[in-house]
Design an enzyme around this catalytic site. Sequence first.
Site, PDB file in Angstrom:
ATOM      1  N   ASP A  45       0.845  -1.200   0.000  1.00  0.00           N
ATOM      2  CA  ASP A  45       0.000   0.000   0.000  1.00  0.00           C
ATOM      3  C   ASP A  45       0.882   1.253   0.000  1.00  0.00           C
ATOM      4  O   ASP A  45       0.385   2.375  -0.064  1.00  0.00           O
ATOM      5  CB  ASP A  45      -1.016   0.000   1.154  1.00  0.00           C
ATOM      6  CG  ASP A  45      -0.375   0.040   2.531  1.00  0.00           C
ATOM      7  OD1 ASP A  45       0.848  -0.115   2.628  1.00  0.00           O
ATOM      8  OD2 ASP A  45      -1.121   0.235   3.517  1.00  0.00           O
ATOM      9  N   SER A  46       2.208   1.035   0.005  1.00  0.00           N
ATOM     10  CA  SER A  46       3.148   2.134  -0.231  1.00  0.00           C
ATOM     11  C   SER A  46       2.883   2.765  -1.590  1.00  0.00           C
ATOM     12  O   SER A  46       3.403   3.838  -1.880  1.00  0.00           O
ATOM     13  CB  SER A  46       4.595   1.629  -0.170  1.00  0.00           C
ATOM     14  OG  SER A  46       4.777   0.505  -1.002  1.00  0.00           O
ATOM     15  N   ASP A  84      -0.918  -6.103   0.024  1.00  0.00           N
ATOM     16  CA  ASP A  84      -1.179  -5.409   1.284  1.00  0.00           C
ATOM     17  C   ASP A  84      -2.658  -5.111   1.445  1.00  0.00           C
ATOM     18  O   ASP A  84      -3.280  -4.573   0.524  1.00  0.00           O
ATOM     19  CB  ASP A  84      -0.477  -4.047   1.238  1.00  0.00           C
ATOM     20  CG  ASP A  84       0.621  -3.924   2.255  1.00  0.00           C
ATOM     21  OD1 ASP A  84       0.672  -4.734   3.199  1.00  0.00           O
ATOM     22  OD2 ASP A  84       1.436  -3.000   2.097  1.00  0.00           O
ATOM     23  N   LYS A 113      -0.961  -9.275   3.237  1.00  0.00           N
ATOM     24  CA  LYS A 113      -0.186  -8.785   4.387  1.00  0.00           C
ATOM     25  C   LYS A 113      -1.058  -7.819   5.182  1.00  0.00           C
ATOM     26  O   LYS A 113      -1.734  -6.972   4.589  1.00  0.00           O
ATOM     27  CB  LYS A 113       1.088  -8.079   3.902  1.00  0.00           C
ATOM     28  CG  LYS A 113       1.887  -7.444   5.052  1.00  0.00           C
ATOM     29  CD  LYS A 113       3.298  -7.074   4.641  1.00  0.00           C
ATOM     30  CE  LYS A 113       3.440  -5.762   3.942  1.00  0.00           C
ATOM     31  NZ  LYS A 113       2.959  -4.579   4.695  1.00  0.00           N
ATOM     32  N   GLU A 115      -1.007  -5.141   8.671  1.00  0.00           N
ATOM     33  CA  GLU A 115      -0.294  -4.479   9.765  1.00  0.00           C
ATOM     34  C   GLU A 115      -1.022  -4.827  11.056  1.00  0.00           C
ATOM     35  O   GLU A 115      -2.234  -4.625  11.169  1.00  0.00           O
ATOM     36  CB  GLU A 115      -0.273  -2.958   9.527  1.00  0.00           C
ATOM     37  CG  GLU A 115       0.516  -2.599   8.294  1.00  0.00           C
ATOM     38  CD  GLU A 115       0.630  -1.103   8.048  1.00  0.00           C
ATOM     39  OE1 GLU A 115       0.275  -0.296   8.940  1.00  0.00           O
ATOM     40  OE2 GLU A 115       1.091  -0.741   6.950  1.00  0.00           O
ATOM     41  N   GLU A 182       9.361  -3.798  10.623  1.00  0.00           N
ATOM     42  CA  GLU A 182       9.734  -2.495  10.039  1.00  0.00           C
ATOM     43  C   GLU A 182      10.271  -1.533  11.089  1.00  0.00           C
ATOM     44  O   GLU A 182       9.647  -1.335  12.140  1.00  0.00           O
ATOM     45  CB  GLU A 182       8.529  -1.865   9.315  1.00  0.00           C
ATOM     46  CG  GLU A 182       8.895  -0.493   8.720  1.00  0.00           C
ATOM     47  CD  GLU A 182       7.935   0.029   7.656  1.00  0.00           C
ATOM     48  OE1 GLU A 182       7.030  -0.718   7.223  1.00  0.00           O
ATOM     49  OE2 GLU A 182       8.122   1.199   7.259  1.00  0.00           O
TER      50      GLU A 182
HETATM   51  O1  KIV Z   1       3.623  -1.046   1.673  1.00  0.00           O
HETATM   52  C1  KIV Z   1       4.761  -1.520   1.573  1.00  0.00           C
HETATM   53  O2  KIV Z   1       5.466  -1.357   0.579  1.00  0.00           O
HETATM   54  C2  KIV Z   1       5.255  -2.285   2.704  1.00  0.00           C
HETATM   55  C3  KIV Z   1       6.684  -2.712   2.689  1.00  0.00           C
HETATM   56  C4  KIV Z   1       7.591  -1.554   2.812  1.00  0.00           C
HETATM   57  C5  KIV Z   1       6.967  -3.755   3.690  1.00  0.00           C
HETATM   58  O3  KIV Z   1       4.533  -2.551   3.610  1.00  0.00           O
END
Ligand code: KIV
Length: 265
Positions: A45-46, A84, A113, A115, A182
């Site tokens: 989600d970056s 994510d 993934k 958080e 992280e």
């Molecule tokens: O959103 C993302 O790119 C991430 C990674 C940096 C682990 O969560």
Amino acid sequence: MEKVTVPNIIEKKKRNEKIVMITAYDAATANVIDETGIDIILVGDSLGNVIQGLNNTLPVTMDEMVYHTKIVSRGVRNAHLCSDMPFMSYQASREDAIRNAGRFVKGGAESVKIEINENYIEAIYAIQKAGIPVMGHIGLCPQSVLLMGGYKVQGRNVREAKRLIELAKAVEHAGAYSIVLESIPWKLAKKITESIEIPTIGIGAGPHCDGQVLVINDLVGLSPEPIPKFVKRYANLREIMAKSIKEFRDEVRDGIFPSINHSYN
Ligand code: KIV
């Protein structure tokens, strides 16, 4: 090369082989990454920061993440594809978590993934019970930026370090197949890595994790300054792109491009 599966990723820790994960947001980049033989491609989600130009990841939606998962999946053959789950796609209820994780799988993801803090452990359990592998993410969780008051290294005091060790164990216990660590001190990351059976994948967590992840734009030097301390740039694509764009600009302005060689008879 063979398809990388969740059991392969877990096995790597047992064999003491490092796991490599890189983010991707489009098919072309995913394809370049995939062909290098890395283990996991993460649709992070970056993309809120990297692709959408946002200050944080909070506005990123499920529809946007599923769209990017679909296009990335078209460029991936062998790497494991993880997506994510964005802010508010799993926090409100188990049902939300399961349904939204399912949308990713239908879009081509092979795991999701999330958080994690103590309040969402059961989301891991619920999603993996539905047959979808889950990667946890602890330490600095960008979706909690408002609560943290900024992006700060986590686990620096004894109480917080103990909390993260317990959290990692709970994430493993709930059925996650790996955990991203992280921005935590490297000694703490080492301790967490030694305390659990599932692989840890570090970003800003030092050299003793079972694997490492970087955002592709940071890795190839496309992200603008300032970049975090933990990023290593392996190229300066920003400079290379700017140079080629300027050459194109000048050649068009000077009547050099296109020449007859680039034209049809
Ligand atoms: O959103 C993302 O790119 C991430 C990674 C940096 C682990 O969560």
